[in-house]
Scaffold this motif. Sequence first.
Motif, PDB file in Angstrom:
ATOM      1  N   ALA A  95       0.751  -1.176   0.030  1.00  0.00           N
ATOM      2  CA  ALA A  95      -0.027  -0.079   0.101  1.00  0.00           C
ATOM      3  C   ALA A  95       0.928   1.389  -0.030  1.00  0.00           C
ATOM      4  N   GLY A  96       0.248   2.218   0.020  1.00  0.00           N
ATOM      5  CA  GLY A  96       0.854   3.775  -0.008  1.00  0.00           C
ATOM      6  C   GLY A  96       1.562   4.105  -1.431  1.00  0.00           C
ATOM      7  N   ALA A  97       2.565   5.005  -1.114  1.00  0.00           N
ATOM      8  CA  ALA A  97       3.206   5.601  -2.423  1.00  0.00           C
ATOM      9  C   ALA A  97       3.733   4.609  -3.335  1.00  0.00           C
ATOM     10  N   GLY A  98       4.353   3.536  -2.555  1.00  0.00           N
ATOM     11  CA  GLY A  98       5.403   2.647  -3.335  1.00  0.00           C
ATOM     12  C   GLY A  98       4.606   1.503  -3.699  1.00  0.00           C
ATOM     13  N   ALA A  99       3.421   1.503  -3.665  1.00  0.00           N
ATOM     14  CA  ALA A  99       2.559   0.405  -4.145  1.00  0.00           C
ATOM     15  C   ALA A  99       2.655  -0.432  -5.523  1.00  0.00           C
ATOM     16  N   GLN A 100       3.442   0.674  -6.572  1.00  0.00           N
ATOM     17  CA  GLN A 100       3.700   0.126  -7.698  1.00  0.00           C
ATOM     18  C   GLN A 100       4.770  -0.587  -7.737  1.00  0.00           C
ATOM     19  N   ILE A 101       5.534  -0.874  -6.629  1.00  0.00           N
ATOM     20  CA  ILE A 101       6.686  -1.821  -6.780  1.00  0.00           C
ATOM     21  C   ILE A 101       6.359  -3.397  -6.461  1.00  0.00           C
ATOM     22  N   ASP A 102       6.450  -3.990  -7.407  1.00  0.00           N
ATOM     23  CA  ASP A 102       6.027  -5.423  -7.301  1.00  0.00           C
ATOM     24  C   ASP A 102       7.122  -6.242  -8.504  1.00  0.00           C
ATOM     25  N   THR A 103       8.149  -6.772  -8.045  1.00  0.00           N
ATOM     26  CA  THR A 103       8.926  -7.239  -8.927  1.00  0.00           C
ATOM     27  C   THR A 103       8.728  -8.452  -9.716  1.00  0.00           C
TER      28      THR A 103
END
Length: 216
Positions: A95-103
């Motif tokens: 969640a949050g601002a970094g939720a686009q990070i998913d390798t």
Amino acid sequence: MLVGYVRVSKADGSQTLAPQRDAMAAAGVEPDRIYEDLASGRRDDRPGLAACLKALQPGNTLVLWKLDRLGRDLRHLVNTVDELRTRGVGLKVIAGAGAQIDTTTANGRLAFGIFAAFAEFERELISERTNAGLAAARARGRMGGRPRKMDRATLMMAMAAMADREAKATEVARRLGLTTTTLYVYVNGDGTPKAAGQALLDAPAAVRPRQLQVAG
């Protein structure tokens, strides 16, 4: 394998890890693979994080509730994420601002790679600042002779130089005209200021000369 890390800033019971643990369970992290800390993110001594990073193996994925659970500041966050990448460890932010990070996804790998670019940029910037500062110091005759005492400008150059993981304290001290002992009175091995260094940085200009009494 998924490995989770959760943290709240207060250990007095006013904050709970339950929402983060629930998010970990929903993401598929086993309860016995979740590491936790009850401490501010700005603290260096977070045993849960240290154990978590040590346990991670190539091919594992570190799962965070939010990105700010990991880093104490932007520099620490960028360097930690870049270290995970070089170790072959993935990252997933729920969640949050970094939720686009998913390798596990193409877009997530792109976001992960941006951190590597930031880390490389920071290393180059530190190197440029350090070299410029050392050149200026040499031009002012600060090489050789009696070891000098610490001042604010020298402290800032020392911090920038020591932030480089490959920097050697003896070489940094020599180039700045300091003794290694004086360097370590003011600066930690990772480039962050010690109490004496922070006092020198915070002191008004009129007071700073009094901060130079630590013997070289």
